[in-house]
Design a protein around this motif. Sequence first.
Motif, PDB file in Angstrom:
ATOM      1  N   PRO A 106      10.300   2.426   0.199  1.00 45.78           N
ATOM      2  CA  PRO A 106       9.691   2.908  -1.046  1.00 45.78           C
ATOM      3  C   PRO A 106       8.820   1.876  -1.754  1.00 45.78           C
ATOM      4  O   PRO A 106       8.892   0.679  -1.477  1.00 45.78           O
ATOM      5  CB  PRO A 106      10.916   3.232  -1.892  1.00 45.78           C
ATOM      6  N   TRP A 107       8.037   2.361  -2.693  1.00 48.77           N
ATOM      7  CA  TRP A 107       7.327   1.487  -3.629  1.00 48.77           C
ATOM      8  C   TRP A 107       8.357   0.844  -4.560  1.00 48.77           C
ATOM      9  O   TRP A 107       9.371   1.469  -4.883  1.00 48.77           O
ATOM     10  CB  TRP A 107       6.329   2.289  -4.468  1.00 48.77           C
ATOM     11  N   PRO A 108       8.095  -0.365  -5.049  1.00 47.91           N
ATOM     12  CA  PRO A 108       9.082  -1.082  -5.872  1.00 47.91           C
ATOM     13  C   PRO A 108       9.050  -0.642  -7.342  1.00 47.91           C
ATOM     14  O   PRO A 108       8.667  -1.409  -8.213  1.00 47.91           O
ATOM     15  CB  PRO A 108       8.652  -2.541  -5.712  1.00 47.91           C
ATOM     16  N   ILE A 109       9.463   0.577  -7.617  1.00 49.24           N
ATOM     17  CA  ILE A 109       9.357   1.137  -8.967  1.00 49.24           C
ATOM     18  C   ILE A 109      10.273   0.402  -9.946  1.00 49.24           C
ATOM     19  O   ILE A 109       9.862   0.011 -11.040  1.00 49.24           O
ATOM     20  CB  ILE A 109       9.744   2.639  -8.952  1.00 49.24           C
ATOM     21  N   ASP A 234       4.214 -10.006  -5.415  1.00 45.70           N
ATOM     22  CA  ASP A 234       4.191  -8.858  -6.321  1.00 45.70           C
ATOM     23  C   ASP A 234       3.188  -7.794  -5.894  1.00 45.70           C
ATOM     24  O   ASP A 234       2.978  -6.816  -6.596  1.00 45.70           O
ATOM     25  CB  ASP A 234       3.865  -9.321  -7.745  1.00 45.70           C
ATOM     26  N   VAL A 235       2.559  -8.015  -4.730  1.00 41.91           N
ATOM     27  CA  VAL A 235       1.589  -7.041  -4.235  1.00 41.91           C
ATOM     28  C   VAL A 235       2.213  -6.281  -3.073  1.00 41.91           C
ATOM     29  O   VAL A 235       2.750  -6.892  -2.134  1.00 41.91           O
ATOM     30  CB  VAL A 235       0.291  -7.744  -3.769  1.00 41.91           C
ATOM     31  N   HIS A 236       2.168  -4.956  -3.141  1.00 40.84           N
ATOM     32  CA  HIS A 236       2.747  -4.121  -2.089  1.00 40.84           C
ATOM     33  C   HIS A 236       1.678  -3.217  -1.506  1.00 40.84           C
ATOM     34  O   HIS A 236       0.872  -2.669  -2.241  1.00 40.84           O
ATOM     35  CB  HIS A 236       3.904  -3.298  -2.642  1.00 40.84           C
ATOM     36  N   VAL A 237       1.708  -3.100  -0.174  1.00 41.95           N
ATOM     37  CA  VAL A 237       0.705  -2.266   0.494  1.00 41.95           C
ATOM     38  C   VAL A 237       1.424  -1.250   1.377  1.00 41.95           C
ATOM     39  O   VAL A 237       2.545  -1.492   1.833  1.00 41.95           O
ATOM     40  CB  VAL A 237      -0.249  -3.114   1.375  1.00 41.95           C
ATOM     41  N   SER A 238       0.782  -0.110   1.610  1.00 43.43           N
ATOM     42  CA  SER A 238       1.343   0.885   2.525  1.00 43.43           C
ATOM     43  C   SER A 238       0.450   0.931   3.756  1.00 43.43           C
ATOM     44  O   SER A 238      -0.748   1.152   3.645  1.00 43.43           O
ATOM     45  CB  SER A 238       1.399   2.259   1.851  1.00 43.43           C
ATOM     46  N   LEU A 239       1.042   0.693   4.924  1.00 40.31           N
ATOM     47  CA  LEU A 239       0.247   0.583   6.153  1.00 40.31           C
ATOM     48  C   LEU A 239       0.333   1.862   6.976  1.00 40.31           C
ATOM     49  O   LEU A 239       1.262   2.652   6.851  1.00 40.31           O
ATOM     50  CB  LEU A 239       0.738  -0.595   7.004  1.00 40.31           C
ATOM     51  N   GLU A 240      -0.650   2.000   7.855  1.00 45.12           N
ATOM     52  CA  GLU A 240      -0.747   3.196   8.662  1.00 45.12           C
ATOM     53  C   GLU A 240      -0.854   2.799  10.132  1.00 45.12           C
ATOM     54  O   GLU A 240      -1.659   1.946  10.483  1.00 45.12           O
ATOM     55  CB  GLU A 240      -2.020   3.933   8.246  1.00 45.12           C
ATOM     56  N   VAL A 266       5.720   0.834   3.344  1.00 50.77           N
ATOM     57  CA  VAL A 266       5.414  -0.030   2.209  1.00 50.77           C
ATOM     58  C   VAL A 266       5.977  -1.421   2.501  1.00 50.77           C
ATOM     59  O   VAL A 266       7.165  -1.572   2.796  1.00 50.77           O
ATOM     60  CB  VAL A 266       6.027   0.538   0.911  1.00 50.77           C
ATOM     61  N   PHE A 267       5.108  -2.416   2.454  1.00 51.76           N
ATOM     62  CA  PHE A 267       5.510  -3.806   2.694  1.00 51.76           C
ATOM     63  C   PHE A 267       5.083  -4.683   1.520  1.00 51.76           C
ATOM     64  O   PHE A 267       3.986  -4.488   0.980  1.00 51.76           O
ATOM     65  CB  PHE A 267       4.799  -4.375   3.930  1.00 51.76           C
ATOM     66  N   PRO A 268       5.896  -5.679   1.158  1.00 50.90           N
ATOM     67  CA  PRO A 268       5.361  -6.726   0.295  1.00 50.90           C
ATOM     68  C   PRO A 268       4.257  -7.421   1.086  1.00 50.90           C
ATOM     69  O   PRO A 268       4.455  -7.730   2.267  1.00 50.90           O
ATOM     70  CB  PRO A 268       6.550  -7.671   0.090  1.00 50.90           C
ATOM     71  N   PHE A 269       3.112  -7.631   0.478  1.00 47.48           N
ATOM     72  CA  PHE A 269       1.964  -8.123   1.234  1.00 47.48           C
ATOM     73  C   PHE A 269       2.267  -9.407   1.988  1.00 47.48           C
ATOM     74  O   PHE A 269       1.825  -9.607   3.121  1.00 47.48           O
ATOM     75  CB  PHE A 269       0.758  -8.325   0.323  1.00 47.48           C
ATOM     76  N   GLU A 270       3.043 -10.291   1.376  1.00 45.71           N
ATOM     77  CA  GLU A 270       3.269 -11.581   2.048  1.00 45.71           C
ATOM     78  C   GLU A 270       4.005 -11.428   3.381  1.00 45.71           C
ATOM     79  O   GLU A 270       3.903 -12.284   4.246  1.00 45.71           O
ATOM     80  CB  GLU A 270       3.981 -12.576   1.131  1.00 45.71           C
ATOM     81  N   LYS A 271       4.712 -10.316   3.564  1.00 42.79           N
ATOM     82  CA  LYS A 271       5.420 -10.081   4.823  1.00 42.79           C
ATOM     83  C   LYS A 271       4.479  -9.659   5.960  1.00 42.79           C
ATOM     84  O   LYS A 271       4.866  -9.708   7.133  1.00 42.79           O
ATOM     85  CB  LYS A 271       6.485  -8.996   4.642  1.00 42.79           C
ATOM     86  N   VAL A 272       3.292  -9.186   5.623  1.00 45.16           N
ATOM     87  CA  VAL A 272       2.382  -8.712   6.670  1.00 45.16           C
ATOM     88  C   VAL A 272       1.038  -9.444   6.648  1.00 45.16           C
ATOM     89  O   VAL A 272       0.170  -9.173   7.471  1.00 45.16           O
ATOM     90  CB  VAL A 272       2.124  -7.183   6.561  1.00 45.16           C
ATOM     91  N   ARG A 273       0.911 -10.380   5.724  1.00 49.63           N
ATOM     92  CA  ARG A 273      -0.365 -11.081   5.553  1.00 49.63           C
ATOM     93  C   ARG A 273      -0.888 -11.678   6.860  1.00 49.63           C
ATOM     94  O   ARG A 273      -2.035 -11.450   7.258  1.00 49.63           O
ATOM     95  CB  ARG A 273      -0.153 -12.189   4.525  1.00 49.63           C
ATOM     96  N   ASP A 274      -0.023 -12.408   7.556  1.00 51.09           N
ATOM     97  CA  ASP A 274      -0.477 -13.065   8.781  1.00 51.09           C
ATOM     98  C   ASP A 274      -0.877 -12.049   9.844  1.00 51.09           C
ATOM     99  O   ASP A 274      -1.831 -12.248  10.589  1.00 51.09           O
ATOM    100  CB  ASP A 274       0.609 -13.997   9.326  1.00 51.09           C
ATOM    101  N   LEU A 275      -0.121 -10.952   9.905  1.00 49.62           N
ATOM    102  CA  LEU A 275      -0.433  -9.924  10.901  1.00 49.62           C
ATOM    103  C   LEU A 275      -1.781  -9.278  10.622  1.00 49.62           C
ATOM    104  O   LEU A 275      -2.549  -8.997  11.538  1.00 49.62           O
ATOM    105  CB  LEU A 275       0.649  -8.841  10.886  1.00 49.62           C
ATOM    106  N   LEU A 276      -2.044  -9.037   9.343  1.00 50.42           N
ATOM    107  CA  LEU A 276      -3.305  -8.367   8.998  1.00 50.42           C
ATOM    108  C   LEU A 276      -4.510  -9.241   9.314  1.00 50.42           C
ATOM    109  O   LEU A 276      -5.632  -8.753   9.382  1.00 50.42           O
ATOM    110  CB  LEU A 276      -3.297  -7.953   7.523  1.00 50.42           C
ATOM    111  N   ASN A 277      -4.259 -10.521   9.502  1.00 50.98           N
ATOM    112  CA  ASN A 277      -5.368 -11.406   9.841  1.00 50.98           C
ATOM    113  C   ASN A 277      -5.628 -11.492  11.338  1.00 50.98           C
ATOM    114  O   ASN A 277      -6.600 -12.099  11.759  1.00 50.98           O
ATOM    115  CB  ASN A 277      -5.109 -12.808   9.284  1.00 50.98           C
TER     116      ASN A 277
END
Lengths: 281, 379
Positions: A106-109, A234-240, A266-277
């Motif tokens: 989920p989103w971190p509501i 504090d940044v969350h993204v939803s990937l496809e 939904v991932f905290p961005f820092e958890k996928v940052r390296d992968l997205l690069n």
Amino acid sequence: MTLAAGANDPILPRPYRVHRVQKETSDTFTLELRPEAGQASFPFAAGQFNMLYVLGVGEVPISISGDPGLPQSLVHTTRSVGAVTKGMGRLQRGDAIGVRGPFGTPWPIEAAAGNDVVFVAGGIGLAPLRPALYQVMARREAYGRVVLLYGARTPEDILFRRQLKEWRADFDLEVHVTVDRATRDWRGNVGVVTHLIPRVPFDPYHTVAMVCGPEVMMRYTVMELERRGVQLEDVHVSLERNMKCGVGFCGHCQMGPKFVCKDGPVFPFEKVRDLLNVREV
Amino acid sequence: MSHAPHGPRALDAEGLAALVDALVAAGYRVLGPAVKGGAIVYDEVASGKELPRGFTEDQDAGRYRLGRRDDEAFFGFAVGPTSWKRFLHPPDLLRFRASREGHGFAVEPADGAPTSLALLGVRPCDLAAIARQDRVLLGGPYADPAYAARRTEAFVVAVQCTEPGGTCFCASMGTGPRAESGFDLALTEGPASAFVVEVGSSRGAELLGRVPNRPAAADEVAAARAATDAARGKMGRTLETAGLKEALQAAAESPRWEAVAGRCLSCANCTLACPTCFCTTVEDTTDVTGGRAERWRRWDSCFSLDFSYIHGGSVRRTPSSRYRQWLTHKLASWHDQFGEPGCVGCGRCITWCPAGIDLTEEARAVARGPVPAKAARKE
Ligand SMILES: Cc1cc2nc3c(=O)[nH]c(=O)nc-3n(C[C@H](O)[C@H](O)[C@H](O)COP(=O)(O)OP(=O)(O)OC[C@H]3O[C@@H](n4cnc5c(N)ncnc54)[C@H](O)[C@@H]3O)c2cc1C
Ligand code: SF4
Ligand code: SF4
Ligand code: FES
């Protein structure tokens, strides 16, 4: 639609009926689904998705776009792009559809309470964010500034127009919309959504951002947010990713070590940052 | 009937045949080695008399030759092109039928209760491979009911390795050549097909009690142990695993991926032969009226372009990114996902690659990093 044994089988679609069809834009529609008589609805969290099955055509992941506070009607907003989503677009009130879910993170509501919240959506990416908007609006006093930055292709492609207007008027939601291509009577912003980020007021040190849209848009959005001083945790993204099962069996949604279906979407961005690069990961 | 005690027992050739027959009599669908199409495959074994004897094989990168031994050994080969996933996680499986009823449709699960399986001749690497798939398909938040239905009751007769093949490297992966657990019975084949039998479960003991067997002599047990110990040094391949995961994950942009992609045919043989690869796709079909539909689950491969397709195009468009996905999944990201490598060192992907690509060699080359131009010239 009746369902035989094996209702706990995570790969068997459950019976739902289309209760309402709402055309949103030229290629996007919202279906409100209700469980078949006698079947229970299920609770879901903002950001989760279902696998929707159109008889004989196929099954695809679609985020829930409805209000988590009203789980008895299951709402999905879909853009017709291919075989399954077009088949889904032909369904009418009373037609059956198969549902498996809810799946994913989920989103971190709750974690966002006490902070400013910045939603950044691109195109159909507003649909997976809407459940989070519902929840933040429902407890509006628990949050600081709430901002939605939304990029659509053209003014005709703007989703949930009326609702956004209401939230803006009644719940102090700050909405900034931008379009890629303006039409004659458009007097709003033109350009990419990331250009809005430096201009809107929020406290970067106490902000939670939730971002959903095409992957490039999310990358640039995060760069802009970081430039403003928002912490990446504090940044969350939803990937496809391609998904055939939604539950970790089929392998299709893998992104490096992550299974997007069960570790995300939904991932905290820092958890996928390296992968997205990494190219083509 | 007396129950066999849990100490090592011994079985002769007739005893092995009787064991197969006892499994058949107990209602199991027995799967074991069979010679087909010039290779040892796993197939249904209707009686103990059917077991092939005296075969061996010669394996190397892109090469497999069936051969005859100068004895009548039952298990004188390593592993062939099939693996047990063919039965536990079948390549084509009907998952449900759906039919239109008025405006609605009914869904009916299709995978009833499959017959209990008995797997005869499971090598230690393959036993480890089954455990890998267990973790993927049963160990997460959801369990795959089709896999559970086949796996949970499966009776496992393992065979310890004394003569590894030319592409084996289980010793490097820590999965063989000896299995210590995970079986109901484990056999070590000695001279003249005298088997030392280790009992791994009470139902293994119970079944063994139904066939002629005797306590194993101390020297037989010692010889069996010595033979599996010696097998360690006879692996056709090796792979240094210390630091490998980190090195591979740091090498996403290695030029070696391009180089290997130049040889790779994207044929997916490696993923189909691999006993741990679990990926599947679904196919939804209808009859001409559109009123009856079926959902099939089929093995899939990360080597196909469609595998990563999302609207707008595939994520992994180039063959090099697909080879990288495969190798790094096996040897690196599987660790993050499941706490162990996804490769058990069975060598199948090496043997059955038509281009002779050797995963151990590629992993080494990627991990080592690009060779400086000067050094490369000297080589
Ligand atoms: C977690 C998640 C949530 C999503 N939420 C929404 C949503 O709320 N609204 C919406 O309109 N779309 C959403 N999508 C995208 C949607 O799943 C695809 O548009 C859809 O799969 C396209 O299928 P198709 O058969 O119509 O298109 P085709 O292009 O014909 O696709 C063929 C097959 O490729 C796969 N595929 C194609 N595009 C995608 C894609 N973008 N993502 C994953 N698999 C794909 C599917 O298996 C599909 O059946 C979501 C995707 C994911 C992964
Ligand atoms: S990657 Fe190759 S050697 Fe490793 S388990 Fe799979 S087929 Fe066997
Ligand atoms: S290597 Fe490829 S086919 Fe095998 S499990 Fe991993 S992603 Fe699936
Ligand atoms: S969608 Fe099947 S593993 Fe994630």
